[in-house]
Write a protein that holds these residues in place. Sequence first.
Motif, PDB file in Angstrom:
ATOM      1  N   SER A 115      49.366  39.545  40.642  1.00 37.32           N
ATOM      2  CA  SER A 115      49.214  38.224  40.017  1.00 37.32           C
ATOM      3  C   SER A 115      49.318  38.299  38.495  1.00 37.32           C
ATOM      4  O   SER A 115      49.485  37.288  37.833  1.00 37.32           O
TER       5      SER A 115
ATOM      6  N   THR B   8      40.437  39.962  37.884  1.00 36.49           N
ATOM      7  CA  THR B   8      41.469  40.913  37.491  1.00 36.49           C
ATOM      8  C   THR B   8      42.034  40.560  36.124  1.00 36.49           C
ATOM      9  O   THR B   8      42.162  41.403  35.246  1.00 36.49           O
TER      10      THR B   8
ATOM     11  N   SER C 281      33.968  43.317  39.238  1.00 38.59           N
ATOM     12  CA  SER C 281      34.060  42.341  40.319  1.00 38.59           C
ATOM     13  C   SER C 281      33.110  42.640  41.468  1.00 38.59           C
ATOM     14  O   SER C 281      32.636  43.755  41.646  1.00 38.59           O
TER      15      SER C 281
ATOM     16  N   PRO D  50      43.062  46.926  40.151  1.00 35.33           N
ATOM     17  CA  PRO D  50      42.254  45.748  40.484  1.00 35.33           C
ATOM     18  C   PRO D  50      42.903  45.001  41.653  1.00 35.33           C
ATOM     19  O   PRO D  50      44.100  45.181  41.898  1.00 35.33           O
ATOM     20  N   VAL D  51      42.141  44.184  42.372  1.00 39.20           N
ATOM     21  CA  VAL D  51      42.740  43.433  43.482  1.00 39.20           C
ATOM     22  C   VAL D  51      43.746  42.450  42.911  1.00 39.20           C
ATOM     23  O   VAL D  51      43.592  41.959  41.795  1.00 39.20           O
ATOM     24  N   ASP D  52      44.765  42.188  43.682  1.00 41.98           N
ATOM     25  CA  ASP D  52      45.736  41.169  43.311  1.00 41.98           C
ATOM     26  C   ASP D  52      46.396  41.481  41.964  1.00 41.98           C
ATOM     27  O   ASP D  52      46.631  40.597  41.153  1.00 41.98           O
ATOM     28  N   THR D  53      46.665  42.779  41.742  1.00 41.64           N
ATOM     29  CA  THR D  53      47.299  43.181  40.475  1.00 41.64           C
ATOM     30  C   THR D  53      48.619  42.449  40.255  1.00 41.64           C
ATOM     31  O   THR D  53      48.980  42.120  39.133  1.00 41.64           O
TER      32      THR D  53
ATOM     33  N   GLU E 259      35.679  39.192  43.308  1.00 44.29           N
ATOM     34  CA  GLU E 259      36.831  40.095  43.259  1.00 44.29           C
ATOM     35  C   GLU E 259      38.088  39.335  43.660  1.00 44.29           C
ATOM     36  O   GLU E 259      38.285  39.004  44.828  1.00 44.29           O
ATOM     37  N   GLY E 260      38.901  39.012  42.677  1.00 40.86           N
ATOM     38  CA  GLY E 260      40.119  38.246  42.920  1.00 40.86           C
ATOM     39  C   GLY E 260      40.935  38.189  41.645  1.00 40.86           C
ATOM     40  O   GLY E 260      40.638  38.875  40.667  1.00 40.86           O
ATOM     41  N   ALA E 261      41.966  37.338  41.670  1.00 40.76           N
ATOM     42  CA  ALA E 261      42.916  37.295  40.548  1.00 40.76           C
ATOM     43  C   ALA E 261      42.232  36.941  39.219  1.00 40.76           C
ATOM     44  O   ALA E 261      42.634  37.441  38.172  1.00 40.76           O
TER      45      ALA E 261
END
Lengths: 425, 326
Positions: free
Chosen positions: B212, A200, A206, B207-210, A195-197
């Motif tokens: 980015s 995404t 994730s 989502p995490v770190d959108t 789960e990270g960039a």
Amino acid sequence: MSLHIKNAELVDSVAGKLTRADLFIDNGRIVGIGSAPKTFKATQTIDADGCSVMPGLIDCQTRLRDPGEPEKANIESETRAAIENGITTLCIPPDTQPPIDNSATVELIHHRNEMFGHQARVHPIGALTRGLAGEQLSNMASLKGNGCIAFSNAKSPLANNLVQRRAMDYAAGQHALVIIQPLDHDLLANGCAHEGAIATRLGLPSIPEAAETAALAKDIELVAQTGARTHFGQLSCARSVDMVRRAKAKGLPITADCAIHQLFLIDHDIGLFDSNMLTLPPLRSQYDRDALREGVADGSIDCLCSDHQPHEIDAKLKPFPSAEPGISGLDTLLALALRLVDEGVLPLADLLAKLTLNPATILGLAGGKIAPGEVADLIIVDLEAHWICSSANFVSKGKNTAFEGWDFRGRVTHTLIDGNLVFQS
Amino acid sequence: MPNNNIQLDENGKLRHFLSIEGLNQGVLNEILDTAESFTSVTDRTIKKVPILRGKTVANLFFEASTRTRSTFELAEQRLSADILSLNVNTSATVKGESLLDTLQNLEAMQIDMFVIRHQDSGSAHFFAQHVRPGVSVLNAGDGQHEHPTQAMLDMYTIRHYKQDFSRLRVAIVGDILHSRVARSQIHALNLLNTAEVRVIAPRTLLPVDTESLGVSVYEDFEQGLEDVDVIIMLRLQKERMRGALLPSEKEYFRKYGLSQERLQRARPDAIVMHPGPANRGVEIESSVMDGSQSVILQQVSFGISVRMAVMSMIVGQSGLHSGGET
């Protein structure tokens, strides 16, 4: 057979140093270092000039896919890959088909290794629960009597905390080691990438760190409750390293390993959906990778393993989320370990302890050190031999590497198991 | 950065159309300009040009679709292609045939272009990596990754009503986490130099770190709508309630539904878009959907021209100039 290894540089993980001495082997044991016993007479001499002699590697997590998945690999193919790559001992998790939860399967594995294997030591890890279903205890005492070196539920969920607590209590009562790969299956859900960039951006389902750390926190508490000696396998997160470090400082009977690929690869390496980068636990962030390396350096992580998961080609020839996770790791284990030395993580003798002395001690196995009276599971390695990683040249049946094209050094020239020369390049 | 050049040939021309990420502003503008030239075709009585005459296009839908599939089919017909449409979830793969076998069996029928929708993120790239040279893959939605033709028809719509992207604030509202449409839109809007791209959603649908991705994130709908020129509402799937991502449709509408009252926060000339199919009363109020600022139906008709444009560019012919009429 008696063997004289001349001009060797011995990698001594106990003393944490390299020494130059001749080595004398008789009757499967190391009988002399530097000077031979009076009556010693060599039937064979190996000149190891320019090479290093190390204890054979002990891989605490290798899947041979046998019994059950012959399309992926088998004991014959994978023990051959092991000895040609300097791995003399293989510990195999219980998620074979059928699982290692009964004596017949244990005997079948031993039998096949005797019939078809290449003399590598194969040690089954027994199922912690029957059928790995997480409901009833397996016959741990009997399985231990048949040669299971530890008990684990592999990647199958231990959803019921009461069952897990009792399994750990029972194992502790049998003086058996429990091996846990911390994984919360609710938090894992259908995830396939950290789960990270990267996940995404690629729209990949994730897997949060908590899928590992929430389970690990619970597991550590159950160690505190039961006193069961527990080894945590294949950690992937910075926070996990920290939790293990703190639990060890409190004196809990805990040890840990991580898969060696986790010290090199990160989620960014998924690139454009490269299914060879699909692993479970997933490749994490650079921050996690650096923390794992620190954990290896400071001793929080005791062992490294290949987490070898050979696959047939079709298993990876699918869109990323549908492909099967895992990396074929036997052919690259030693080379990656040497690379960690080159990258300054630890000096050679200390790093090799993670693949020899430490797993031997934790799992109660022979080998792992070079000392008079020790079993002669040894490898001779040409540390300066350079090679380019190509799955086409893999000895393992599984060609699913994540290191295609990497520039490695270090080649095994000889492998001895029980004093027998089982491989010579 | 990953190498996305699988989509472009050595001359920078489209070979596959898989994701907006990896393309450049020039290609996006060419798609929009080409689509504009096709808009006149769709307005004529005889709506056909011969650009894909003699070519066979296979529509492979591993996931259900109504409007994407029908607009692709219409676009193909208007380009005079021969068409083969397959609902694959009801055919071979259920019988255990592997994805690659399905693909190769169709290739053996001399297919020139595949239009593929599949539930796995990355499946479009996977197919493109495994088709024979000369065969093209067009992504009609891969998992939660991208839906590039939808994004391009949205860009077409925005350009049609607002012209200059560099002066626009665009808000994308709703289930960003699961939305391939949102990911493609964000990349396209950024490539076209949009002044500000906002996403607005409850945290469980982000989502995490959108950030980015190149957006500003708002969890508060009212704040996020301030002064925007374009509002793109995303569809809320009913499954999200069962997955404990949201409490109820009612509460979602209360916090994130686009009502007339909320619309006032945006610029008075703001347009309202939705990739469809919309849930009236869940993410959008009926009066807004049918109101004067809504361009939702125009989006659908632009979808045909945009898909014609992408397909004609892939076969190496840009627009009407090289085509001629039948």
